[in-house]
Write an enzyme that holds these catalytic residues in place. Structure first.
Site, PDB file in Angstrom:
ATOM      1  CE1 TYR A   1      60.185   3.645 -18.584  1.00  0.00           C
ATOM      2  CE2 TYR A   1      59.038   3.713 -16.482  1.00  0.00           C
ATOM      3  CZ  TYR A   1      59.178   3.188 -17.739  1.00  0.00           C
ATOM      4  OH  TYR A   1      58.324   2.205 -18.168  1.00  0.00           O
TER       5      TYR A   1
ATOM      6  CE  LYS B   1      66.528   0.293 -33.445  1.00  0.00           C
ATOM      7  NZ  LYS B   1      66.114  -0.837 -34.320  1.00  0.00           N
TER       8      LYS B   1
ATOM      9  CG  ASP C   1      64.874  -4.190 -33.969  1.00  0.00           C
ATOM     10  OD1 ASP C   1      65.910  -4.570 -33.384  1.00  0.00           O
ATOM     11  OD2 ASP C   1      64.910  -3.647 -35.092  1.00  0.00           O
TER      12      ASP C   1
ATOM     13  CG  ASP D   1      57.542  -0.769 -18.992  1.00  0.00           C
ATOM     14  OD1 ASP D   1      57.014  -1.456 -18.101  1.00  0.00           O
ATOM     15  OD2 ASP D   1      56.903   0.022 -19.714  1.00  0.00           O
TER      16      ASP D   1
ATOM     17  CG  ASP E   1      53.887  -5.543 -19.754  1.00  0.00           C
ATOM     18  OD1 ASP E   1      54.475  -5.489 -18.654  1.00  0.00           O
ATOM     19  OD2 ASP E   1      52.760  -5.039 -19.956  1.00  0.00           O
TER      20      ASP E   1
END
Ligand code: IPM
Ligand code: MG
Length: 356
Positions: free
Chosen positions: A142, A191, A223, A247, A251
């Site tokens: 970001y 990851k 994942d 982020d 959601d």
């Protein structure tokens, strides 16, 4: 107690949901003998329209000098074609960065009354959902350098994802400390099978975990986390992760609560100043119709009382008022179930205030 709150309603449904949170905060102030003063600041698209920038210097200064910040949402199709430097979202990132809000807490709690509003089967939800996502908020992709350039006759875009040890350590500490106050289980999401930033993340978390022997620590790949969240969400207590993974996963996790409209968040700095906002966006498709769900914002107000002002009794009062309103069968459109009473955004705010 007298507190100054910067109000950033923003775009789309932002003004509607923030108005309901203010209604509830004012009721709390009346009941418990506090004074909350509000200063409104334009942010996002409405600020671009009025001032040509997504947030003015004066607006930013108001946020910095307040005791706390309450945000609605920013953005919408109207401003999608703005140059990247003045997009509505830019202001949100600037506030996070300038106020040093590196720790974003996103509690994911399913009110049992909403179990059937969740798209997940009741057997997956089991005995309820109560997990907390700790998202790093001022680093990673970001805030890394980005550019689009022409290379060999075609456009090539690059976004850099940097993380330094101190940034990882500071969010790690928040996560371990938070886990100590909850179920003492922490899963660090990365990851590390691909990314260098994740390998540094994991190494730093392992070092920290030695300082917190009481916390049961585990590493989990992002994942796999996405899968586990809908396969067996009950396994999680606290999850800590970098900015973009957080982020995306928050959601996803919001669906466990029945609706993204239910999920509050707190963005904290190393001092007392923080920003409180629902995790959802500006929902331009339903803006201005008085049908949005204000509960995520109202619950963000409760988080503000708890974290910024140490008013835990007042925060509990808001949470139990929300609980009672749901018990009574009142629902906004997004969480509507058979046999319940459908109410508007402002009616929902009235109902919560009445229960206080
Ligand atoms: C969120 C939002 C923001 C983010 C957007 C609006 C920039 O999706 O708070 O989750 O990506 O952080
Ligand atoms: Mg998001």
């Amino acid at each position: 107690m007298i507190k100054h709150i910067a109000l950033l309603p923003g775009d789309g449904i932002g003004p509607e949901i923030v108005a309901e949170a203010v209604k509830v905060l004012d009721r709390v102030a009346e009941k418990f003998g506090h004074t909350f003063n509000y200063t409104e600041v334009d942010i996002g698209g409405c600020s671009i329209d009025r001032h040509g920038v997504p947030i003015t210097d004066e607006g930013m200064a108001t946020c910095k000098s307040s005791d706390s910040v309450l945000l609605g949402a920013v953005g919408g199709p109207k401003w999608d074609s703005c140059p990247p430097a003045i997009r509505p979202e830019k202001a949100l990132l600037a506030v996070r960065k300038e106020l040093g809000l590196f720790a974003n807490l996103r509690p994911t709690r399913l009110f049992p009354q909403l179990a059937s509003a969740s798209p997940l089967k009741e057997e997956v939800i089991g005995n309820g959902i109560d997990l907390l996502i700790v998202r790093e908020l001022t680093g990673g992709v970001y805030f890394g350098q980005r550019k689009t350039e022409e290379v060999d006759g075609e456009l090539v875009a690059t976004d850099i994802m940097p993380y330094s040890e101190h940034e990882i350590e500071r969010i790690g500490r928040v996560a371990f400390e938070t886990a100590m106050k909850r179920g003492k289980r922490l899963a660090s999401v990365d990851k590390a099978n691909v990314l260098d930033t994740s390998r540094l993340w994991r190494k730093t978390m392992h070092r920290l975990s030695e300082e917190y022997p009481e916390v049961t620590y585990s590493d989990i790949l992002v994942d796999n986390t996405a899968m586990q969240l809908i396969r067996n969400p009950g396994q999680f207590d606290v999850l800590v992760t970098e900015n973009m993974f957080g982020d995306i996963l928050s959601d996803e996790a919001s669906m466990l609560t029945g609706s993204i409209g239910m999920m509050p968040s707190a963005s904290l700095s190393s001092g007392t100043l923080g920003m409180y906002e629902p995790i959802h966006g500006s929902a331009p498709d339903i803006a201005g119709q008085n049908i949005a769900n204000p509960l995520g914002t109202i619950l963000s107000g409760a988080m503000m009382l708890r974290y910024a002002f140490s008013l835990s009794e007042e925060a509990d009062a808001i949470e139990s008022a929300v609980n009672k309103v749901l018990d009574l069968g009142y629902r906004t459109t997004d969480i509507m179930q058979e046999g319940c009473k459908k109410v508007s955004c402002s009616e929902m705010g009235d109902l919560v205030a009445q229960q206080l």
